[in-house]
Write a protein that holds these residues in place. Sequence first.
Motif, PDB file in Angstrom:
ATOM      1  N   SER A  30       0.806  -1.206   0.000  1.00  0.00           N
ATOM      2  CA  SER A  30       0.000   0.000   0.000  1.00  0.00           C
ATOM      3  C   SER A  30       0.842   1.259   0.000  1.00  0.00           C
ATOM      4  O   SER A  30       0.333   2.351  -0.176  1.00  0.00           O
ATOM      5  N   SER A  34       5.826   4.694  -2.551  1.00  0.00           N
ATOM      6  CA  SER A  34       5.599   6.088  -2.187  1.00  0.00           C
ATOM      7  C   SER A  34       6.914   6.788  -1.898  1.00  0.00           C
ATOM      8  O   SER A  34       7.863   6.192  -1.410  1.00  0.00           O
ATOM      9  N   TRP A 259       0.443   8.700  -8.949  1.00  0.00           N
ATOM     10  CA  TRP A 259      -0.736   7.851  -8.802  1.00  0.00           C
ATOM     11  C   TRP A 259      -0.463   6.461  -9.382  1.00  0.00           C
ATOM     12  O   TRP A 259       0.158   6.324 -10.428  1.00  0.00           O
ATOM     13  N   THR A 261      -2.223   2.113  -9.203  1.00  0.00           N
ATOM     14  CA  THR A 261      -3.305   1.237  -8.771  1.00  0.00           C
ATOM     15  C   THR A 261      -2.847  -0.212  -8.846  1.00  0.00           C
ATOM     16  O   THR A 261      -1.873  -0.534  -9.546  1.00  0.00           O
ATOM     17  N   ALA A 297      -6.781  -1.295  -5.033  1.00  0.00           N
ATOM     18  CA  ALA A 297      -6.396  -0.057  -4.367  1.00  0.00           C
ATOM     19  C   ALA A 297      -5.986   0.998  -5.386  1.00  0.00           C
ATOM     20  O   ALA A 297      -5.432   0.680  -6.449  1.00  0.00           O
ATOM     21  N   GLU A 299      -3.699   4.496  -5.154  1.00  0.00           N
ATOM     22  CA  GLU A 299      -2.773   5.148  -4.236  1.00  0.00           C
ATOM     23  C   GLU A 299      -2.249   6.447  -4.821  1.00  0.00           C
ATOM     24  O   GLU A 299      -2.121   6.594  -6.044  1.00  0.00           O
ATOM     25  N   ASN A 300      -1.950   7.391  -3.917  1.00  0.00           N
ATOM     26  CA  ASN A 300      -1.313   8.639  -4.329  1.00  0.00           C
ATOM     27  C   ASN A 300      -0.069   8.884  -3.494  1.00  0.00           C
ATOM     28  O   ASN A 300      -0.016   8.515  -2.317  1.00  0.00           O
ATOM     29  N   HIS A 301       0.949   9.478  -4.107  1.00  0.00           N
ATOM     30  CA  HIS A 301       2.245   9.692  -3.463  1.00  0.00           C
ATOM     31  C   HIS A 301       2.774  11.064  -3.868  1.00  0.00           C
ATOM     32  O   HIS A 301       3.101  11.286  -5.036  1.00  0.00           O
ATOM     33  N   SER A 306       0.496  11.433   1.205  1.00  0.00           N
ATOM     34  CA  SER A 306       0.290  10.159   0.522  1.00  0.00           C
ATOM     35  C   SER A 306      -0.920   9.485   1.142  1.00  0.00           C
ATOM     36  O   SER A 306      -1.285   9.745   2.293  1.00  0.00           O
ATOM     37  N   ALA A 308      -4.331   6.248   0.271  1.00  0.00           N
ATOM     38  CA  ALA A 308      -4.871   5.172  -0.559  1.00  0.00           C
ATOM     39  C   ALA A 308      -6.347   4.975  -0.264  1.00  0.00           C
ATOM     40  O   ALA A 308      -6.815   5.182   0.861  1.00  0.00           O
ATOM     41  N   SER A 310      -8.957   1.756  -0.824  1.00  0.00           N
ATOM     42  CA  SER A 310      -8.931   0.343  -1.196  1.00  0.00           C
ATOM     43  C   SER A 310     -10.233  -0.333  -0.810  1.00  0.00           C
ATOM     44  O   SER A 310     -10.929   0.078   0.128  1.00  0.00           O
ATOM     45  N   TRP A 346      -9.953   3.892   3.625  1.00  0.00           N
ATOM     46  CA  TRP A 346      -9.344   5.106   3.063  1.00  0.00           C
ATOM     47  C   TRP A 346      -8.480   5.752   4.132  1.00  0.00           C
ATOM     48  O   TRP A 346      -8.842   5.788   5.312  1.00  0.00           O
TER      49      TRP A 346
END
Length: 644
Positions: A30, A34, A259, A261, A297, A299-301, A306, A308, A310, A346
Amino acid sequence: MTTRTTFPLALMVAMSLSGQARTSTVTDGSAAQSPPSADLQPSLHADTTAYELADVVVTGTRNAVDVRHLPMTVTVVGRDKLTEQHQTSVLPTLMQQVPSLFVTSRSMMGYGVSTGAAGGINLRGITGGAGQLLVLIDGHPQYQGIYGHPISDSYQTLMAERIEVLRGPASVLYGSNAMGGVLNIVTRSMHQDGVKTSVNIGAGSYGTLQAEASNQARIGKFTSTVSAQYGRSDNHRPRMGFEQFGGYLKLGYDFNDHWNTYVDCDITHFNSSYPGSTSSPLYGADQWITRGVVSAALENHYNRTSGALSVYSNFGRHKIDDGTANAEQPTQRYFRSKDALTGVSWYQSIQLFKGNRLTAGFDYQHIYGNAYYTSKQTGDVLDTPNKQSGRSHRDEIAGYVDFRQDLISWLTVDAGVRVDHHSVTGTEWIPQVGIVVRPLITGEVKVMMSKGFRNPTMREMYLYPPSNEELEPERLWNYELAWRQRFNNFSYGLNIFYIKGDNMIQTVNRKNVNTGEIENYGAELEATWRIGSHWNLTTNHALLHMEHKVVAAPTYKAFVGADYHQGPWSVVAGIQFINGLYTEVGQNETKEDFCLLNTTVGYHLTKGIQLWLRGENLLAQRYEINLGYPMPRATFMGGVNIQF
């Protein structure tokens, strides 16, 4: 392992990681890709000329954090350690590497379920068999919806990149069942372009066979991991056969630098026979179990934040023949159950200002299932003492906040709270607070106080005569003081803890009631020493005192291990000491003491082909972990590992 380097090099590494975050390999699925947050940047005293690059973990906060800034105790076991003994299950390795963690066993292969099953995971006297210890896969809870306990045969090495074990309550982040701690299986991902394939095949004592194949690929922005596993054994007693099929699939895609997934699926099916105890043998006691999980999921970083979103779904199908004491009078029915746990999770973590990290999250779980009996002759559903009518599902919704702040370069405070609402038992508030003091750049003192809780299961509330619809959640408090220090090639840690709990669910006069108590305290010591380029020594020790004794919790547990690598040869050896292991409590209190010697030898024929031989219980000890189930004496496995 930690490594020590000079500050200029460490600074260049940190800057490089900031610019190449997508190749990070030190966090879980997850957050594995990142970028480092402020938690990972150098935090030095003014006169410091060196910087210690420590382990980075995600289980304690959900975002990637330097473990030196966390007040909780987390043990990390990487894939190299998980695979060096060629075990198909992660649990034997974890029992060696994690202080105070003990896993029950009854045979050479297979833990099984139902009466007499093994695979109970116990941490500091808090047992996973009652659902008080939570197993996660990439942060998603894994347990049976009706009975609330983990299914140990489903935790296969083929899926694991690393495992993080948090000792002590983690209910603020993960809710119910995390009251004693969490075991987070971080799944595998491919981080460099290319294709890797491995095949591992072994055979040994009692007709045991294990086989595993895995393929990983990265092509530009697309990644994949595909693994399959098969194992079987007759084991060392009649009517104790075991056979298992398993598979894991993970597909990922990076949209851009910020981003990505993924979707993944893990499934296992096993057939297991149960012989009963030596004093009460059974015939025809068989189990057919299928367990799986599917998740996705997004996800953003970013540099300062950061997170997620899911979704996941655990599912299980169980058919069990309870067997009979008379081989000529087979049972007339099967016990069956279908259960599932579907959830949405989340979280978002943000750095508000220097030295700060705020994580907020939301969890929703829909827990449902059905238990019943069917006739062997007709397949019809039979009447059962099942009070689930109208209550075959439950919902849990929660929100949480965790705030961590470096007040000065050597002091960090952390506080968190969770509000958890259960559709049957109501609302629960769960706080935690901790402090980390770093008097040395190589060492830190940690102080932690945290609450854990567990909601009663469907079985405890609605199934069978002891059930009680008025049950309340179990609750405990954990208090912990720890010291950690690292040198060039040596690191060690010391913990002392005190656990006080009440409202534990017990069966009194054939009814489940909230009358039990927990009062445990103890100490843990662990150390690692790398000697040159060939030797690595590890040891851990755990002392446990229980005012209210439980089975499968040794009063003293120790492990001493050594790894040796020279040319094509590798040797991994370890001695496990177990003293004061309760196999029965109460009027007929029974304890076991034993010492196990295990060794694995490997030889590389070529760069991609390794031969291996593993021996377990080489001292041929006579012992039991589950009462009435003698463990096998010395056993052996040998095989070949091929990589290309």
